[in-house]
Design a protein around this motif. Sequence first.
Motif, PDB file in Angstrom:
ATOM      1  N   VAL A   1       0.697  -1.119  -0.057  1.00 39.28           N
ATOM      2  CA  VAL A   1       0.013  -0.073  -0.025  1.00 39.28           C
ATOM      3  C   VAL A   1       0.883   1.112   0.038  1.00 39.28           C
ATOM      4  CG1 VAL A   1      -2.200  -1.004   1.248  1.00 39.28           C
ATOM      5  CG2 VAL A   1      -0.215  -0.108   2.522  1.00 39.28           C
ATOM      6  N   ILE A   2       0.164   2.172  -0.700  1.00 39.02           N
ATOM      7  CA  ILE A   2       1.068   3.627  -0.459  1.00 39.02           C
ATOM      8  C   ILE A   2      -0.213   4.849   0.070  1.00 39.02           C
ATOM      9  CG2 ILE A   2       2.002   5.396  -1.710  1.00 39.02           C
ATOM     10  CD1 ILE A   2       2.703   3.505  -4.035  1.00 39.02           C
TER      11      ILE A   2
ATOM     12  N   LYS B   1       7.767   3.386  -7.467  1.00 41.18           N
ATOM     13  CA  LYS B   1       9.275   2.799  -7.900  1.00 41.18           C
ATOM     14  C   LYS B   1       9.757   1.982  -6.846  1.00 41.18           C
ATOM     15  CE  LYS B   1      10.206   4.826 -12.201  1.00 41.18           C
ATOM     16  NZ  LYS B   1      10.641   4.039 -13.146  1.00 41.18           N
ATOM     17  N   SER B   2       9.691   2.203  -5.884  1.00 40.85           N
ATOM     18  CA  SER B   2      10.345   1.421  -4.700  1.00 40.85           C
ATOM     19  C   SER B   2       9.847   0.358  -4.556  1.00 40.85           C
ATOM     20  CB  SER B   2      10.340   2.417  -3.197  1.00 40.85           C
ATOM     21  OG  SER B   2      10.938   1.309  -2.362  1.00 40.85           O
ATOM     22  N   LEU B   3       8.347   0.100  -4.632  1.00 41.14           N
ATOM     23  CA  LEU B   3       7.986  -1.019  -4.382  1.00 41.14           C
ATOM     24  C   LEU B   3       7.817  -2.076  -5.697  1.00 41.14           C
ATOM     25  CD1 LEU B   3       4.563   0.178  -2.540  1.00 41.14           C
ATOM     26  CD2 LEU B   3       6.405  -1.240  -1.609  1.00 41.14           C
TER      27      LEU B   3
ATOM     28  N   GLY C   1      12.173  -0.303  -8.706  1.00 44.02           N
ATOM     29  CA  GLY C   1      12.566   0.615  -9.781  1.00 44.02           C
ATOM     30  C   GLY C   1      11.995   0.539 -11.130  1.00 44.02           C
ATOM     31  N   ARG C   2      11.382  -0.695 -11.454  1.00 42.45           N
ATOM     32  CA  ARG C   2      10.823  -0.867 -12.570  1.00 42.45           C
ATOM     33  C   ARG C   2       9.165  -0.120 -12.966  1.00 42.45           C
ATOM     34  NH1 ARG C   2       7.004  -4.530 -14.905  1.00 42.45           N
ATOM     35  NH2 ARG C   2       7.593  -5.226 -16.959  1.00 42.45           N
ATOM     36  N   GLY C   3       8.609  -0.133 -12.039  1.00 40.67           N
ATOM     37  CA  GLY C   3       7.431   0.634 -12.007  1.00 40.67           C
ATOM     38  C   GLY C   3       6.294  -0.409 -12.311  1.00 40.67           C
TER      39      GLY C   3
END
Length: 324
Positions: free
Chosen positions: A188-189, A201-203, A206-208
Amino acid sequence: MHAWLCTNPIGVEALAWTELPDPAPKAGEVLVEIRAASLNFPDLLIVQNKYQIRPPLPFVPGSEFAGVVQAVGDGVTHLQVGQNVACLSGTGGFATHTIAPAARCIPLPDGFGHVDAAAFIMTYATSYHALLDRGQLQPGETVLVLGAAGGVGTAAIQIAKAKGARVIAAASTDEKCDVCLKLGADAVINYSVEDLRDAAKSLTDGRGPDVIYDPVGGALAEPAFRSIAWRGRYLVVGFASGPIPSLPLNLPLLKGASVVGVFWGEFAKREPQANASMMGTLLQWYAQGKIRPAIDRTMPMSQLPAAFAHMGARAVIGKLVLVN
């Protein structure tokens, strides 16, 4: 019968609980005794004269409801008096009874309660059409769901998980984020305290995210799009925050990404066989326990103005359902 009548679409304050003559169905119609009706964002827009559909005055708002068939008109063969149905007719739901097109009424299987049924069609059909048809979401991909604690957002979480995707749910409070985790979200964010782009990005190392499901619009759109993966699909579902965002077109170019419009209502009209097949799958998933509407609360039909106020304060988690 009684209904919330809109004679002047200037807002919720203009609605009046009005006694009306009992209606009779014409050919191709049914009379439904309404047991439950859900509150959807278009229900607010339509009484403010801001929705793309503007019914002739006066009208009864309430796009989605469930109840019991009381009478059938000529030519109606797939429905019977006493049958439980759900219907998304666009108007008529905020009442004790309504006339509905028989073709838009879905017979409910045993065990499908009226409250769940009233909260089912719009959110699950929209989210299924968005993620699996327009977004072509695949097992193992990552989907970022904005406004994840709302009606379509909670449906999107469940549908993405049923497909075998990884779900990042973005919402505005810790309470809403907790609900998303209980519904199956993998992460979750809380975008009221976290940077949405950086967190996405972090989750994803870095790929998205491969697919972004956006029913919110506004200020979240650009940072969300900037997080998208190569060949990502950005699903334009709605604009619950109000403003319609403008995206710099270099962003989809740089990411090889697609901006994909989602208009389930038009899809249902233009591709009725595909829509019927989709609804059959959703009913099967409900029976299997894969999906289940997240009900924020039920309120008496007489409390519609208070229900609108609760929704307007962005306090609804899942769906709010009015009951008779």
